[in-house]
Motif scaffolding. Structure first.
Motif, PDB file in Angstrom:
ATOM      1  N   ILE A  62       0.847  -1.191   0.000  1.00  0.00           N
ATOM      2  CA  ILE A  62       0.000   0.000   0.000  1.00  0.00           C
ATOM      3  C   ILE A  62       0.883   1.242   0.000  1.00  0.00           C
ATOM      4  CG2 ILE A  62      -1.790   1.221   1.291  1.00  0.00           C
ATOM      5  CD1 ILE A  62      -2.544  -1.614   2.426  1.00  0.00           C
ATOM      6  N   ARG A  63       0.656   2.064  -0.993  1.00  0.00           N
ATOM      7  CA  ARG A  63       1.493   3.257  -1.201  1.00  0.00           C
ATOM      8  C   ARG A  63       1.549   4.151   0.034  1.00  0.00           C
ATOM      9  NH1 ARG A  63      -0.209   8.109  -2.772  1.00  0.00           N
ATOM     10  NH2 ARG A  63      -2.165   7.210  -3.457  1.00  0.00           N
ATOM     11  N   VAL A  64       0.411   4.429   0.655  1.00  0.00           N
ATOM     12  CA  VAL A  64       0.406   5.341   1.808  1.00  0.00           C
ATOM     13  C   VAL A  64       1.043   4.731   3.053  1.00  0.00           C
ATOM     14  CG1 VAL A  64      -1.558   6.675   0.984  1.00  0.00           C
ATOM     15  CG2 VAL A  64      -1.943   4.740   2.512  1.00  0.00           C
ATOM     16  N   LEU A  65       1.343   3.447   3.000  1.00  0.00           N
ATOM     17  CA  LEU A  65       2.061   2.787   4.094  1.00  0.00           C
ATOM     18  C   LEU A  65       3.504   2.526   3.687  1.00  0.00           C
ATOM     19  CD1 LEU A  65      -0.631   0.193   5.243  1.00  0.00           C
ATOM     20  CD2 LEU A  65      -0.089   2.407   6.274  1.00  0.00           C
ATOM     21  N   ALA A  66       4.031   3.409   2.848  1.00  0.00           N
ATOM     22  CA  ALA A  66       5.413   3.298   2.372  1.00  0.00           C
ATOM     23  C   ALA A  66       5.651   1.968   1.638  1.00  0.00           C
ATOM     24  CB  ALA A  66       6.412   3.483   3.512  1.00  0.00           C
ATOM     25  N   ASN A  67       4.650   1.590   0.844  1.00  0.00           N
ATOM     26  CA  ASN A  67       4.712   0.351   0.057  1.00  0.00           C
ATOM     27  C   ASN A  67       4.922  -0.889   0.911  1.00  0.00           C
ATOM     28  OD1 ASN A  67       4.142   1.263  -2.581  1.00  0.00           O
ATOM     29  ND2 ASN A  67       6.142   2.272  -2.573  1.00  0.00           N
ATOM     30  N   ARG A  68       4.344  -0.875   2.092  1.00  0.00           N
ATOM     31  CA  ARG A  68       4.368  -2.052   2.964  1.00  0.00           C
ATOM     32  C   ARG A  68       2.993  -2.708   2.944  1.00  0.00           C
ATOM     33  NH1 ARG A  68       5.753   0.470   8.506  1.00  0.00           N
ATOM     34  NH2 ARG A  68       4.405   2.000   7.575  1.00  0.00           N
ATOM     35  N   THR A  69       2.961  -3.957   3.361  1.00  0.00           N
ATOM     36  CA  THR A  69       1.682  -4.639   3.528  1.00  0.00           C
ATOM     37  C   THR A  69       1.091  -4.256   4.883  1.00  0.00           C
ATOM     38  OG1 THR A  69       2.639  -6.569   4.607  1.00  0.00           O
ATOM     39  CG2 THR A  69       2.538  -6.614   2.185  1.00  0.00           C
ATOM     40  N   LEU A  70      -0.164  -4.598   5.076  1.00  0.00           N
ATOM     41  CA  LEU A  70      -0.779  -4.358   6.384  1.00  0.00           C
ATOM     42  C   LEU A  70      -0.059  -5.151   7.464  1.00  0.00           C
ATOM     43  CD1 LEU A  70      -4.507  -4.420   5.269  1.00  0.00           C
ATOM     44  CD2 LEU A  70      -3.196  -2.412   5.999  1.00  0.00           C
ATOM     45  N   LEU A  71       0.333  -6.371   7.151  1.00  0.00           N
ATOM     46  CA  LEU A  71       1.068  -7.189   8.118  1.00  0.00           C
ATOM     47  C   LEU A  71       2.396  -6.531   8.495  1.00  0.00           C
ATOM     48  CD1 LEU A  71       1.035  -9.841   9.706  1.00  0.00           C
ATOM     49  CD2 LEU A  71       2.049 -10.954   7.726  1.00  0.00           C
ATOM     50  N   GLU A  72       3.080  -5.961   7.519  1.00  0.00           N
ATOM     51  CA  GLU A  72       4.338  -5.272   7.807  1.00  0.00           C
ATOM     52  C   GLU A  72       4.104  -4.021   8.656  1.00  0.00           C
ATOM     53  OE1 GLU A  72       6.956  -6.533   3.897  1.00  0.00           O
ATOM     54  OE2 GLU A  72       5.569  -4.851   3.730  1.00  0.00           O
ATOM     55  N   ALA A  73       2.988  -3.336   8.435  1.00  0.00           N
ATOM     56  CA  ALA A  73       2.667  -2.161   9.249  1.00  0.00           C
ATOM     57  C   ALA A  73       2.454  -2.561  10.708  1.00  0.00           C
ATOM     58  CB  ALA A  73       1.435  -1.452   8.694  1.00  0.00           C
ATOM     59  N   VAL A  74       1.785  -3.697  10.940  1.00  0.00           N
ATOM     60  CA  VAL A  74       1.603  -4.181  12.312  1.00  0.00           C
ATOM     61  C   VAL A  74       2.960  -4.497  12.926  1.00  0.00           C
ATOM     62  CG1 VAL A  74       0.671  -6.053  13.734  1.00  0.00           C
ATOM     63  CG2 VAL A  74      -0.726  -5.048  11.922  1.00  0.00           C
ATOM     64  N   LYS A  75       3.800  -5.188  12.170  1.00  0.00           N
ATOM     65  CA  LYS A  75       5.139  -5.543  12.657  1.00  0.00           C
ATOM     66  C   LYS A  75       5.910  -4.286  13.059  1.00  0.00           C
ATOM     67  CE  LYS A  75       8.402  -5.881   9.887  1.00  0.00           C
ATOM     68  NZ  LYS A  75       9.305  -6.010   8.819  1.00  0.00           N
ATOM     69  N   ASP A  76       5.746  -3.225  12.280  1.00  0.00           N
ATOM     70  CA  ASP A  76       6.470  -1.975  12.523  1.00  0.00           C
ATOM     71  C   ASP A  76       5.753  -1.057  13.519  1.00  0.00           C
ATOM     72  OD1 ASP A  76       8.369  -2.833  10.689  1.00  0.00           O
ATOM     73  OD2 ASP A  76       7.496  -1.703   9.023  1.00  0.00           O
ATOM     74  N   ASN A  77       4.753  -1.600  14.209  1.00  0.00           N
ATOM     75  CA  ASN A  77       3.988  -0.833  15.208  1.00  0.00           C
ATOM     76  C   ASN A  77       3.276   0.374  14.616  1.00  0.00           C
ATOM     77  OD1 ASN A  77       4.622  -2.498  17.494  1.00  0.00           O
ATOM     78  ND2 ASN A  77       6.681  -1.631  17.401  1.00  0.00           N
ATOM     79  N   GLU A  78       2.798   0.246  13.388  1.00  0.00           N
ATOM     80  CA  GLU A  78       2.049   1.325  12.747  1.00  0.00           C
ATOM     81  C   GLU A  78       0.648   0.865  12.359  1.00  0.00           C
ATOM     82  OE1 GLU A  78       4.099   3.454   9.719  1.00  0.00           O
ATOM     83  OE2 GLU A  78       5.701   4.039  11.076  1.00  0.00           O
ATOM     84  N   SER A  79       0.056   0.085  13.228  1.00  0.00           N
ATOM     85  CA  SER A  79      -1.283  -0.419  12.927  1.00  0.00           C
ATOM     86  C   SER A  79      -2.326   0.691  12.906  1.00  0.00           C
ATOM     87  CB  SER A  79      -1.675  -1.520  13.898  1.00  0.00           C
ATOM     88  OG  SER A  79      -1.610  -1.056  15.221  1.00  0.00           O
ATOM     89  N   GLU A  80      -2.129   1.734  13.704  1.00  0.00           N
ATOM     90  CA  GLU A  80      -3.083   2.852  13.694  1.00  0.00           C
ATOM     91  C   GLU A  80      -3.099   3.529  12.327  1.00  0.00           C
ATOM     92  OE1 GLU A  80      -5.406   3.878  15.897  1.00  0.00           O
ATOM     93  OE2 GLU A  80      -4.873   2.062  16.978  1.00  0.00           O
ATOM     94  N   LYS A  81      -1.938   3.693  11.728  1.00  0.00           N
ATOM     95  CA  LYS A  81      -1.856   4.284  10.390  1.00  0.00           C
ATOM     96  C   LYS A  81      -2.555   3.381   9.373  1.00  0.00           C
ATOM     97  CE  LYS A  81       1.486   6.392   7.272  1.00  0.00           C
ATOM     98  NZ  LYS A  81       2.901   6.732   7.069  1.00  0.00           N
ATOM     99  N   ALA A  82      -2.339   2.079   9.492  1.00  0.00           N
ATOM    100  CA  ALA A  82      -2.984   1.120   8.592  1.00  0.00           C
ATOM    101  C   ALA A  82      -4.504   1.155   8.780  1.00  0.00           C
ATOM    102  CB  ALA A  82      -2.436  -0.276   8.838  1.00  0.00           C
TER     103      ALA A  82
END
Length: 95
Positions: A62-82
């Motif tokens: 996902i572009r707005v998540l710096a081209n990360r997946t939702l799973l990667e956003a959770v791993k990076d502690n950015e679940s609120e952004k996701a």
């Protein structure tokens, strides 16, 4: 969860497998699993097919998540952004 084995889930969330297995009530484990569940629930609201939602969670960058997946956003502690992203697309905004 999401068709991931316990070892794969540990790797995906960067939590030692032994912690997931022996200390499932650990605060860090619960926080990441809770975030993962919240995002998956939101995906199911957008598309009730669990297999499609799981695939989206693990594979779609996902572009707005710096081209990360939702799973990667959770791993990076950015679940609120996701979660904000999923809320924005459910409201009709493009993401």
């Amino acid at each position: 969860m999401l068709g991931l084995s316990e070892p794969d889930l540990a790797i995906a969330l960067e939590i030692p497998e032994r912690v997931i297995r022996l200390q499932p009530d650990d605060a860090s484990v619960q926080k990441k699993l809770g975030s993962l569940a919240d995002l998956f629930d939101r995906l199911l609201e957008l598309n009730p097919d669990a297999a499609t939602a799981a695939r989206h969670m693990k594979n779609i960058r996902i572009r707005v998540l710096a081209n990360r997946t939702l799973l990667e956003a959770v791993k990076d502690n950015e679940s609120e952004k996701a979660l904000r992203y999923l809320k924005s697309i459910s409201g009709g905004q493009s993401g």
